[in-house]
Design a protein around this motif. Structure first.
Motif, PDB file in Angstrom:
ATOM      1  N   THR A   7       9.785   6.134   5.051  1.00  0.00           N
ATOM      2  CA  THR A   7       9.159   7.400   5.419  1.00  0.00           C
ATOM      3  C   THR A   7       7.645   7.357   5.297  1.00  0.00           C
ATOM      4  O   THR A   7       6.970   8.351   5.583  1.00  0.00           O
ATOM      5  CB  THR A   7       9.691   8.537   4.542  1.00  0.00           C
ATOM      6  N   ALA A   8       7.102   6.243   4.869  1.00  0.00           N
ATOM      7  CA  ALA A   8       5.651   6.060   4.786  1.00  0.00           C
ATOM      8  C   ALA A   8       5.352   4.584   4.960  1.00  0.00           C
ATOM      9  O   ALA A   8       6.183   3.730   4.655  1.00  0.00           O
ATOM     10  CB  ALA A   8       5.119   6.559   3.436  1.00  0.00           C
ATOM     11  N   LEU A   9       4.164   4.293   5.447  1.00  0.00           N
ATOM     12  CA  LEU A   9       3.774   2.908   5.682  1.00  0.00           C
ATOM     13  C   LEU A   9       3.031   2.379   4.457  1.00  0.00           C
ATOM     14  O   LEU A   9       1.813   2.198   4.459  1.00  0.00           O
ATOM     15  CB  LEU A   9       2.958   2.812   6.967  1.00  0.00           C
ATOM     16  N   THR A  10       3.810   2.168   3.421  1.00  0.00           N
ATOM     17  CA  THR A  10       3.319   1.641   2.153  1.00  0.00           C
ATOM     18  C   THR A  10       4.225   0.490   1.733  1.00  0.00           C
ATOM     19  O   THR A  10       5.356   0.366   2.206  1.00  0.00           O
ATOM     20  CB  THR A  10       3.340   2.717   1.057  1.00  0.00           C
ATOM     21  N   CYS A  11       3.728  -0.328   0.814  1.00  0.00           N
ATOM     22  CA  CYS A  11       4.558  -1.428   0.296  1.00  0.00           C
ATOM     23  C   CYS A  11       5.855  -0.895  -0.287  1.00  0.00           C
ATOM     24  O   CYS A  11       6.936  -1.441  -0.040  1.00  0.00           O
ATOM     25  CB  CYS A  11       3.788  -2.203  -0.776  1.00  0.00           C
TER      26      CYS A  11
END
Length: 305
Positions: free
Chosen positions: A203-207
């Protein structure tokens, strides 16, 4: 009518916009025709990751033939651009966003951190500046990691020879498989997204979020071993373009790493055209966050979609 695709992402679907007004479409094609020496049929083989170029597709047959253009044409930007005028032509194509609706893979539920036109304009400026440098230096990445792929392994994993033709020779295969397909070594033509196969996509472009999606699909973090029954168990690495995109690499039996940036060709070199001996220290363009290593497995790769 024209459809324009910004070839900028590696994991996500690229942004697309359509120019419906015929006069604008024809004038745009005429400008492309006048700069035909700047164009290619497809993304250059060494385009790398980051903003690679713009794909222009004519959706009707009224204009392109007499302007001596095919139904599709590609304008490389950055280091693979064929001349300084390429940036001007790219700015013109991006400028059409002011008058059209855009499509930005909204099914993923993850948006760009800013409106599309300023985002692409910024990426174009960055790509042009990088393309004008000679002897680009290796980028170390923006996040420290405590592990190295040369560390003493406590788990068995499997490697295969680099086989780019498997991914590149057929156009349909190349266009519809991305870096996550390549890392999973599963050519299923779905432009696979971490977590979509298990029904719980990132749901997010994070590691943390993209890694969670991959773990949900069935990957393990490095040193969390798989049994022999899960062969083949590939060693892969995840990196992030902060809040924008993700990218994966896979270790090959030759000792180097390979990857497939989005719908472009699989390769074993980085943005500086150097063979990738270490994904932590290679030139990864805007993918500055190194997230760590994972194992793929038989169950995981059959689940991805």
């Amino acid at each position: 009518m024209l459809r324009i695709t910004a070839d900028v992402f590696s994991g996500r679907q690229n942004p697309v916009w359509t120019v419906g007004e015929e006069r604008t479409a024809r004038n745009t094609l005429r400008a492309l025709s006048e700069g035909s020496e700047l164009l290619t049929e497809d993304a250059p083989a060494r385009a790398g990751v980051g903003f690679r170029g713009l794909l222009v597709e004519s959706l009707s047959d009224e204009a392109a033939p007499d302007l001596r253009l095919g139904s599709t044409t590609y304008l490389p930007v950055g280091r693979e651009a064929r001349g300084p005028r390429a940036a001007e032509l790219a700015e013109r194509l991006i400028g059409l966003l002011d008058r059209v609706d855009t499509s930005l893979d909204t099914e993923e539920g993850v948006s760009l951190p800013e409106p599309l036109r300023p985002f692409l304009t910024t990426q174009l400026t960055t790509a042009t500046e990088e393309g004008s440098r000679s002897g680009a230096s290796i980028q170390e990445g923006g996040q420290e990691t405590s592990e190295s792929f040369t560390a003493a392994a406590t788990c068995y994993y499997d490697v295969t020879p680099f086989n780019p033709g498997f991914w590149n020779d057929d156009q349909n295969t190349r266009l519809h498989n991305n870096c996550y397909n390549y890392a999973s070594n599963w050519r299923n033509n779905t432009f696979a997204q971490p977590g979509r196969g298990c029904g719980n996509q990132y749901t997010a472009l994070t590691c943390a979020e993209v890694g969670r999606g991959a773990l949900c699909d069935g990957m393990h973090r490095r040193y969390d071993c798989f049994p022999d029954s899960e062969w083949p168990r590939h060693l892969v690495a995840l990196v992030i373009w902060p809040n924008t995109d993700f990218h994966w690499y896979r270790l090959q039996s030759e000792g180097y790493w390979a990857h497939k940036p989005g719908s472009t060709a699989a390769r074993n070199v980085d943005n500086s055209n150097r063979v990738i001996n270490n994904p932590e220290t290679c030139d990864r363009g805007p993918y500055t966050q190194f997230c760590g290593y994972f194992y793929g497995c038989h169950t995981q790769r059959q689940r991805i979609r």
